[in-house]
Scaffold this motif. Structure first.
Motif, PDB file in Angstrom:
ATOM      1  N   ALA A  71      -2.923   4.832   3.300  1.00  0.00           N
ATOM      2  CA  ALA A  71      -4.322   5.251   3.295  1.00  0.00           C
ATOM      3  C   ALA A  71      -5.056   4.346   4.269  1.00  0.00           C
ATOM      4  O   ALA A  71      -5.159   3.150   4.045  1.00  0.00           O
ATOM      5  CB  ALA A  71      -4.934   5.142   1.906  1.00  0.00           C
ATOM      6  N   CYS A 104     -11.940   9.409   2.778  1.00  0.00           N
ATOM      7  CA  CYS A 104     -11.532   9.376   1.367  1.00  0.00           C
ATOM      8  C   CYS A 104     -12.211  10.464   0.570  1.00  0.00           C
ATOM      9  O   CYS A 104     -11.788  10.793  -0.530  1.00  0.00           O
ATOM     10  CB  CYS A 104     -11.814   7.997   0.764  1.00  0.00           C
ATOM     11  SG  CYS A 104     -13.536   7.701   0.362  1.00  0.00           S
ATOM     12  N   GLY A 130       0.833  -1.192   0.000  1.00  0.00           N
ATOM     13  CA  GLY A 130       0.000   0.000   0.000  1.00  0.00           C
ATOM     14  C   GLY A 130       0.868   1.242   0.000  1.00  0.00           C
ATOM     15  O   GLY A 130       2.083   1.169  -0.111  1.00  0.00           O
ATOM     16  N   ALA A 131       0.226   2.399   0.132  1.00  0.00           N
ATOM     17  CA  ALA A 131       1.019   3.624   0.109  1.00  0.00           C
ATOM     18  C   ALA A 131       0.463   4.683   1.044  1.00  0.00           C
ATOM     19  O   ALA A 131       0.562   5.866   0.779  1.00  0.00           O
ATOM     20  CB  ALA A 131       1.108   4.171  -1.314  1.00  0.00           C
ATOM     21  N   ILE A 158      -8.123   4.143   4.784  1.00  0.00           N
ATOM     22  CA  ILE A 158      -9.370   3.618   4.232  1.00  0.00           C
ATOM     23  C   ILE A 158      -9.152   2.270   3.539  1.00  0.00           C
ATOM     24  O   ILE A 158     -10.075   1.464   3.436  1.00  0.00           O
ATOM     25  CB  ILE A 158      -9.990   4.667   3.267  1.00  0.00           C
ATOM     26  CG1 ILE A 158     -11.406   4.280   2.843  1.00  0.00           C
ATOM     27  CG2 ILE A 158      -9.129   4.914   2.067  1.00  0.00           C
ATOM     28  CD1 ILE A 158     -12.383   4.243   3.989  1.00  0.00           C
ATOM     29  N   CYS A 159      -7.933   1.983   3.094  1.00  0.00           N
ATOM     30  CA  CYS A 159      -7.697   0.728   2.385  1.00  0.00           C
ATOM     31  C   CYS A 159      -7.780  -0.486   3.299  1.00  0.00           C
ATOM     32  O   CYS A 159      -7.717  -1.617   2.824  1.00  0.00           O
ATOM     33  CB  CYS A 159      -6.356   0.762   1.661  1.00  0.00           C
ATOM     34  SG  CYS A 159      -6.402   1.902   0.299  1.00  0.00           S
ATOM     35  N   SER A 165      -7.994  -0.701  -4.295  1.00  0.00           N
ATOM     36  CA  SER A 165      -6.575  -0.370  -4.256  1.00  0.00           C
ATOM     37  C   SER A 165      -5.752  -1.460  -4.937  1.00  0.00           C
ATOM     38  O   SER A 165      -4.791  -1.180  -5.647  1.00  0.00           O
ATOM     39  CB  SER A 165      -6.145  -0.184  -2.803  1.00  0.00           C
ATOM     40  OG  SER A 165      -4.817   0.247  -2.724  1.00  0.00           O
ATOM     41  N   LEU A 166      -6.138  -2.717  -4.719  1.00  0.00           N
ATOM     42  CA  LEU A 166      -5.436  -3.829  -5.374  1.00  0.00           C
ATOM     43  C   LEU A 166      -5.554  -3.729  -6.889  1.00  0.00           C
ATOM     44  O   LEU A 166      -4.651  -4.101  -7.629  1.00  0.00           O
ATOM     45  CB  LEU A 166      -6.051  -5.159  -4.935  1.00  0.00           C
ATOM     46  CG  LEU A 166      -5.466  -5.870  -3.747  1.00  0.00           C
ATOM     47  CD1 LEU A 166      -6.271  -7.112  -3.454  1.00  0.00           C
ATOM     48  CD2 LEU A 166      -4.022  -6.263  -4.035  1.00  0.00           C
ATOM     49  N   GLU A 167      -6.706  -3.254  -7.335  1.00  0.00           N
ATOM     50  CA  GLU A 167      -6.909  -3.131  -8.780  1.00  0.00           C
ATOM     51  C   GLU A 167      -6.180  -1.923  -9.347  1.00  0.00           C
ATOM     52  O   GLU A 167      -6.306  -1.617 -10.529  1.00  0.00           O
ATOM     53  CB  GLU A 167      -8.406  -3.021  -9.078  1.00  0.00           C
ATOM     54  CG  GLU A 167      -9.163  -4.301  -8.817  1.00  0.00           C
ATOM     55  CD  GLU A 167     -10.663  -4.141  -9.072  1.00  0.00           C
ATOM     56  OE1 GLU A 167     -11.070  -3.163  -9.703  1.00  0.00           O
ATOM     57  OE2 GLU A 167     -11.412  -5.016  -8.627  1.00  0.00           O
ATOM     58  N   GLY A 168      -5.462  -1.204  -8.504  1.00  0.00           N
ATOM     59  CA  GLY A 168      -4.686  -0.061  -8.975  1.00  0.00           C
ATOM     60  C   GLY A 168      -5.512   1.182  -9.159  1.00  0.00           C
ATOM     61  O   GLY A 168      -5.333   1.934 -10.108  1.00  0.00           O
ATOM     62  N   LYS A 169      -6.450   1.396  -8.249  1.00  0.00           N
ATOM     63  CA  LYS A 169      -7.271   2.608  -8.338  1.00  0.00           C
ATOM     64  C   LYS A 169      -7.139   3.394  -7.042  1.00  0.00           C
ATOM     65  O   LYS A 169      -6.489   2.964  -6.099  1.00  0.00           O
ATOM     66  CB  LYS A 169      -8.742   2.228  -8.542  1.00  0.00           C
ATOM     67  CG  LYS A 169      -9.010   1.439  -9.786  1.00  0.00           C
ATOM     68  CD  LYS A 169     -10.478   1.074  -9.826  1.00  0.00           C
ATOM     69  CE  LYS A 169     -10.755   0.060 -10.912  1.00  0.00           C
ATOM     70  NZ  LYS A 169     -12.008  -0.640 -10.688  1.00  0.00           N
ATOM     71  N   ARG A 170      -7.815   4.540  -7.006  1.00  0.00           N
ATOM     72  CA  ARG A 170      -7.940   5.252  -5.737  1.00  0.00           C
ATOM     73  C   ARG A 170      -8.773   4.397  -4.797  1.00  0.00           C
ATOM     74  O   ARG A 170      -9.687   3.718  -5.239  1.00  0.00           O
ATOM     75  CB  ARG A 170      -8.650   6.594  -5.968  1.00  0.00           C
ATOM     76  CG  ARG A 170      -7.839   7.567  -6.768  1.00  0.00           C
ATOM     77  CD  ARG A 170      -8.694   8.714  -7.245  1.00  0.00           C
ATOM     78  NE  ARG A 170      -8.994   9.666  -6.191  1.00  0.00           N
ATOM     79  CZ  ARG A 170      -8.237  10.709  -5.873  1.00  0.00           C
ATOM     80  NH1 ARG A 170      -7.114  10.900  -6.524  1.00  0.00           N
ATOM     81  NH2 ARG A 170      -8.570  11.532  -4.910  1.00  0.00           N
ATOM     82  N   GLY A 171      -8.453   4.416  -3.532  1.00  0.00           N
ATOM     83  CA  GLY A 171      -9.125   3.508  -2.599  1.00  0.00           C
ATOM     84  C   GLY A 171     -10.486   3.994  -2.171  1.00  0.00           C
ATOM     85  O   GLY A 171     -10.692   4.289  -0.996  1.00  0.00           O
ATOM     86  N   TYR A 172     -11.425   4.075  -3.100  1.00  0.00           N
ATOM     87  CA  TYR A 172     -12.793   4.448  -2.743  1.00  0.00           C
ATOM     88  C   TYR A 172     -13.603   3.201  -2.441  1.00  0.00           C
ATOM     89  O   TYR A 172     -13.713   2.326  -3.285  1.00  0.00           O
ATOM     90  CB  TYR A 172     -13.461   5.187  -3.898  1.00  0.00           C
ATOM     91  CG  TYR A 172     -13.009   6.609  -4.089  1.00  0.00           C
ATOM     92  CD1 TYR A 172     -12.611   7.387  -3.015  1.00  0.00           C
ATOM     93  CD2 TYR A 172     -12.991   7.188  -5.359  1.00  0.00           C
ATOM     94  CE1 TYR A 172     -12.214   8.689  -3.197  1.00  0.00           C
ATOM     95  CE2 TYR A 172     -12.599   8.493  -5.548  1.00  0.00           C
ATOM     96  CZ  TYR A 172     -12.214   9.252  -4.464  1.00  0.00           C
ATOM     97  OH  TYR A 172     -11.820  10.542  -4.645  1.00  0.00           O
TER      98      TYR A 172
END
Lengths: 223, 455
Positions: B186, B361, B183-184, B188-189, B198-205
């Motif tokens: 967040a 988020c 992770g980096a 919320i993740c 987040s795993l899919e490489g998106k913003r962690g919404y």
């Protein structure tokens, strides 16, 4: 407590000043191989974007617009998507930081154990306030949220890397002197109190043990 | 008729003083695969894959029978969660996610597993993959744990080299992979749907549920998400049996538990004991009492979002979900924060509201705006600029935030505010400006006021 929001990477209608030229924005063969390995770990190349951004940050120290664009091109993704990811996560640096970034935890466990004292001590020593970088570009200080080391509070993290547990003013001094000399702190293994009787406190023979519970109270008052 | 009281002051952890640790046993260099194997490591995997101790359904049923409940905060039955996965379709890959985000303030137990016993987690992940027939397990570790991600990746590489992960594991024909995801930063993740984004490489919404992860998880495939400590319990259940597990600790919340204890105590750190330990035993005996001999004042029992308990409420309460519900809180992640009599609850709450404001988020308005208002109001009170009515405004804000957002972060932000104010209202009132109008009769003698009737 409000930290200033990071400067916008783009102002509409303006082309941002470039920090890295096209010649610099290339992966070495070894890096490219690692990226290919990461892409293979996920069903789509999107999954690897966080790892590639990490690699880019290690290589370029921070993520200006052209580096984000470079990562997007590497993975064949839209720039906007990678930009969105890079700006969502706090550990990706969107502005230029010092050589050493001191992430001082002040979240509630550290707050109760004197995290703010350590933050203010470091600020005094370096003559900057949180969110700033020293003039020589050596140190940045950030106030960060819980780093998951509440048992050895107060603590800090050096440039998204090693943790420094059980901070005291003396330990801060040693740390700053060591970093000025270019010495990366070693990995500290925090002792489990239950190991004290069974293993003499140290269960990893490859790391230096730190006894969490011997830290005297740092702070008499709580901010 | 009143239900019998759960918190009668008896420990549910049995004879905990002679408890033999199993999650973090006292073995030097257990993080090395050779040492782990010498101490019975990967025997659960061999028993299941080679000796056919369980088929996938049987393993799931056995874990369900053991009563293992998720250690990440929600305390949901793990075997039950696995059984929500749809029937196996060979054309549809399925995934397991291991949630090592561990960003909840006050929680630091999973880090000890990465550092001291990573192979137990790996073994649990492979067994979990087997139980739900998953193609791969993605373990999401928060980016701050960079050193521990290196440790864990090294352990994964060793396990690959020894054939415990990968193609045709131990010659059984079962193949699965483990991918470490960094992770980096967040909070919320740690929420399961946000973790998938987040795993899919998106913003962690966070995503709207339903569809639940078991129907549509990462890349739209059936997914189960378990905590690190939960999966680490699975090999122990296979080795020792469901009865052994369910007989340990509290009846309806059994098993070994990592207590991360921090704050104003003499020996903070991670302790392993059965569930259902008396809070008073943990503080007075295990942790060597309060620091500096101060008086115990308040306790956050399981990470910042669980409601704070007063010392009176902790009397007789044990660390399991039923007991803590009766006491007025939740077990959460068992990351306890102990506060002594000098703690300023307003300043404490101010820091928590700052945390949630920072980590929201921004997807749902009640949370994005509401957490900011919570912080502003509590800050104002802390600085002595608040009014009495701000306290009711804060409680009203909590009503407006709770349950009106996609994920539970908003609830987690509102609960500490609501319960800290309810339980320590006098401290907040002491910092507020008195709710009086100019000219009020402050002496109460009917003469010192300057009340002028408004005509």
């Amino acid at each position: 407590m409000d930290s200033p929001s990071p400067k916008p990477l783009y102002v509409p209608g303006q082309v941002p000043e470039r920090r890295f030229s096209d010649e610099e924005l290339v992966w070495t063969a070894e890096e490219q191989q690692r990226i290919d390995g990461w892409v293979a770990q996920y069903p789509t190349s999107d999954g690897a974007v966080m790892k590639v951004l990490w690699l880019a940050q290690e290589k370029f120290a921070w993520l200006p617009a052209e580096v984000i664009k470079f990562v997007a091109e590497t993975l064949g993704l839209p720039y906007a998507k990678v930009f969105g990811v890079a700006t969502f996560y706090t550990q990706y640096y969107k502005q230029e930081m010092g050589t050493w970034v001191l992430d001082v935890c002040t979240c509630f466990a550290c707050q109760l154990c004197g995290g703010y004292d350590m933050l203010h001590y470091l600020e005094d020593q370096l003559g900057i306030t949180k969110g700033e970088t020293t003039e020589d570009g050596m140190f940045s200080i950030q106030e960060v949220e819980c780093l998951g080391a509440c048992g050895s509070a107060p603590m800090l993290q050096v440039t998204n890397g090693p943790y420094i547990h059980n901070l005291t003013a003396a330990k801060c001094d040693t740390l700053l002197a060591g970093l000025r000399a270019g010495k990366v702190p070693a990995f500290e293994s925090v002792t489990l109190p239950q190991d004290e009787d069974d293993l003499g406190g140290n269960r990893r023979s490859d790391a230096e043990a730190v006894e969490a519970y011997q830290t005297p109270p740092v702070s008499e008052t709580i901010e | 008729m009143e239900a019998p009281k759960i918190n009668d002051g008896t420990t549910k952890a049995g004879d905990w003083r002679t408890y033999q640790r199993v999650l973090l046993p006292p073995v030097r260099d257990l993080h090395q695969i050779e040492v782990y194997e010498q101490h019975g490591g990967y025997s659960a995997l061999r028993a299941v894959l080679n000796d056919g101790k369980f088929d996938p359904q049987g393993l799931g049923a056995h874990v369900k029978e053991s009563g293992l409940r998720g250690r990440g905060g929600a305390a949901f039955n793990t075997g039950m969660k696995w059984s929500f996965m749809p029937p196996v379709d060979p054309d549809v890959p399925r995934f397991l996610c291991c949630n090592g985000d561990e960003s909840e303030p006050g929680t630091f137990k999973d880090r000890q597993l990465f550092e001291y016993n990573p192979h137990l987690v790996i073994e649990g992940m492979v067994l979990g993959n087997f139980a739900i027939t998953a193609k791969a397990c993605y373990i999401y570790i928060r980016g701050e744990y960079a050193s521990w991600i290196d440790h864990f990746q090294r352990a994964v590489d060793e396990a690959y080299a020894k054939g415990y992960i990968g193609e045709n594991i131990l010659g059984s024909g079962f193949s699965t992979d483990i991918v470490v995801h960094k992770g980096a930063g967040a909070y919320i993740c740690g929420e399961e749907t946000s973790l998938m984004e987040s795993l899919e490489g998106k913003r962690g919404y966070p995503r709207v549920k339903p569809p639940f992860p078991a129907q549509k998880g990462i890349w739209g495939r059936p997914t189960t998400i378990n905590n690190v400590e939960t999966l680490a319990c699975v090999p122990l259940i296979v080795n020792h049996g469901a009865e052994w597990f369910s007989s340990m600790g509290a009846e309806r919340h059994p098993g070994p538990l990592l207590y991360g204890i921090a704050g104003h105590i003499n020996k903070p750190g991670v302790y392993e004991f059965p569930t259902g330990m008396l809070i008073s035993d943990l503080i007075d005996e295990v942790c060597g009492g309060m620091r500096g001999g101060k008086k115990f004042k308040a306790l956050v029992p399981g990470g910042s979002s669980t409601p704070v308990l007063t010392a009176e409420q902790c009397v007789g309460a044990t660390m399991d979900s039923d007991s803590l519900r009766e006491a007025g809180s939740m077990l959460g992640t068992a990351g306890m924060l102990v506060m002594d009599e000098d703690t300023d609850m307003v300043a404490f709450l101010r820091r928590i509201t700052h945390f949630y404001h920072h980590e929201s988020c921004g997807q749902c308005t009640p949370c994005r705006e509401g957490t900011g208002w919570l912080e502003k109001l509590v800050t104002r009170i802390d600085e002595g600029e608040g009014n009495m009515r701000d306290l009711d405004l804060l409680l009203d804000l909590c009503d407006q935030i709770e349950g009106r957002t996609i994920c539970a972060l908003a609830d987690a932000a509102a609960w500490p505010v609501r319960w800290t104010i309810r339980r320590f209202r006098h401290e907040f009132e002491a910092k507020c400006k008195p709710a009086v109008f100019a000219g009020a009769d402050l002496q109460g003698d009917g003469a010192s006021g300057q009340l002028v009737p408004v005509v």
